[in-house]
Design a protein around this motif. Structure first.
Motif, PDB file in Angstrom:
ATOM      1  N   UNK A 145       0.704  -1.068  -0.033  1.00 18.51           N
ATOM      2  CA  UNK A 145      -0.002  -0.161  -0.207  1.00 18.51           C
ATOM      3  C   UNK A 145       0.937   1.260  -0.018  1.00 18.51           C
ATOM      4  N   UNK A 146       1.841   1.101   0.654  1.00 16.84           N
ATOM      5  CA  UNK A 146       2.790   2.320   0.872  1.00 16.84           C
ATOM      6  C   UNK A 146       3.385   2.644  -0.311  1.00 16.84           C
ATOM      7  N   UNK A 147       3.947   1.443  -1.259  1.00 14.60           N
ATOM      8  CA  UNK A 147       4.494   1.561  -2.488  1.00 14.60           C
ATOM      9  C   UNK A 147       3.506   2.360  -3.492  1.00 14.60           C
ATOM     10  N   UNK A 187       1.890   1.183 -11.678  1.00 10.25           N
ATOM     11  CA  UNK A 187       3.217   0.726 -11.781  1.00 10.25           C
ATOM     12  C   UNK A 187       3.560  -0.138 -10.694  1.00 10.25           C
ATOM     13  N   UNK A 188       3.082   0.058  -9.597  1.00 13.10           N
ATOM     14  CA  UNK A 188       3.608  -0.619  -8.150  1.00 13.10           C
ATOM     15  C   UNK A 188       3.154  -2.149  -8.541  1.00 13.10           C
ATOM     16  N   UNK A 205      10.051   3.164   5.613  1.00 14.83           N
ATOM     17  CA  UNK A 205       9.381   2.684   4.804  1.00 14.83           C
ATOM     18  C   UNK A 205      10.234   2.241   3.386  1.00 14.83           C
ATOM     19  N   UNK A 206      11.328   3.046   3.075  1.00 10.70           N
ATOM     20  CA  UNK A 206      12.227   2.460   2.095  1.00 10.70           C
ATOM     21  C   UNK A 206      12.751   1.032   2.266  1.00 10.70           C
ATOM     22  N   UNK A 207      13.173   0.893   3.847  1.00  7.60           N
ATOM     23  CA  UNK A 207      13.612  -0.255   4.039  1.00  7.60           C
ATOM     24  C   UNK A 207      12.371  -1.675   3.680  1.00  7.60           C
ATOM     25  N   UNK A 261      12.792  -4.600   1.324  1.00  6.06           N
ATOM     26  CA  UNK A 261      12.722  -5.995   1.906  1.00  6.06           C
ATOM     27  C   UNK A 261      11.573  -6.848   1.254  1.00  6.06           C
ATOM     28  N   UNK A 262      10.563  -6.162   1.161  1.00 12.93           N
ATOM     29  CA  UNK A 262       9.394  -6.642   0.369  1.00 12.93           C
ATOM     30  C   UNK A 262       9.880  -7.188  -1.115  1.00 12.93           C
TER      31      UNK A 262
END
Lengths: 102, 204
Positions: free
Chosen positions: A73-75, B40-41, B134-136, B140-141
């Motif tokens: 969701x954040x992405x 895009x995500x 958040x970036x981490x 990781x995902x």
């Protein structure tokens, strides 16, 4: 092995036949998703009441699902890359100028 | 998905659709800026490749705008666009040369000879440990998804992220609902193991 774990094992072996962790495990996903039938849901719930290992496992399993969902969701809240916006808009314009292209 | 549509639609959708049907470039840009990030995500997660994801999103917008006359507005435009990009991404995956699926067995739960769960030492993680930057988390995902075989990753993404039902997921993947349920559970179980291991390596 702790006394508690020994008692859990005794119960599962002698009282709750067919409800070993291995029997229950394949149904945990459907249990979480609320898609199990009544009898199977009751089986899983009873096993979870008795079995700390499966309760802990299920907590971790659920946290994994939440991690994936939350991070995805954040992405998605990021704007599209500027290069992508330009590229799509240009492609649409080209396509409209020449409908057979693209 | 409908919730997301509403969150992302601070504009008049009917006006936007009319603009797109009339070939208005500003409407096109607004459409891409509003929905392109999520599309895009989704494409990137499914395809695991930036360039392919760009191509896929571009293709989705071109098809959507060409087919705007067919958009009936029963679902939000974002839901409609999302379905197009997911379908296109899955088609691209099908067209790729299939790699043999790696086994997930080593990532699945272990049981002793009596069928009781064997608890891996120190595997459980607690919620505060998941409070990553958040970036981490995003990095990781990406790493964890890359380690799942395509067939399992796709089911996990369609069910747990895109929130398609088991039946819709089965249709999209040309398989049965039973196979979706089995793969989803195995994918979640594998992801749990991978996540716990990644967090342990990170030292949380």
């Amino acid at each position: 092995m702790s006394l508690r774990r020994s008692m859990e094992r005794w119960l599962v072996r002698h009282v709750m036949i067919g409800m070993r962790c291995q029997d229950i495990d394949p149904h945990l996903g459907d249990y979480l998703d609320g898609t199990l039938g009544t009898a199977r849901r009751l089986h899983v719930r009873l096993h979870l009441v008795m079995c700390r290992a499966c309760r802990q496992y299920l907590e971790g399993y659920l946290r994994g699902v939440e991690f994936v969902r939350g991070t995805a969701r954040a992405q998605e809240s990021h704007p599209p890359p500027a290069s992508l916006v330009r590229r799509v808009v240009d492609a649409v314009e080209r396509n409209q100028a020449s409908p057979r292209a693209g | 998905m409908n919730d997301n549509d509403q969150q992302r639609a601070p504009f008049d959708e009917a006006k936007l659709v009319a603009g797109l049907r009339g070939g208005d470039p500003r409407s096109c840009e607004l459409l891409v800026r509003t929905f392109g990030g999520r599309m895009y995500a989704a494409a990137r997660r499914l395809l695991q490749h930036d360039d392919d994801a760009h191509d896929c999103v571009q293709d989705a917008f071109l098809r959507a705008i060409r087919g705007m006359e067919r958009f009936e507005g029963r679902a939000g435009i974002g839901t409609w666009l999302h379905r197009i990009v997911v379908n296109l991404a899955l088609n691209r995956l099908r067209a790729r040369q299939r790699r043999s699926e790696e086994s997930l067995d080593e990532l699945l739960p272990v049981f002793d000879e009596d069928g009781f769960r064997v608890e891996p030492a120190g595997a459980a993680f607690t919620a505060p440990e998941l409070a990553l930057e958040r970036d981490e988390s995003a990095a990781m995902l990406d790493e964890l998804l890359a380690r799942l075989p395509d067939g399992h990753r796709n089911v996990l993404l369609l069910r747990d992220v895109e929130e398609y039902s088991t039946e819709e997921t089965a249709t999209l993947l040309e398989t049965t609902p039973g196979a979706v349920r089995v793969r989803l559970h195995r994918a979640r179980a594998a992801l749990k193991t991978l996540l716990e291991s990644a967090l342990a390596e990170r030292g949380t």
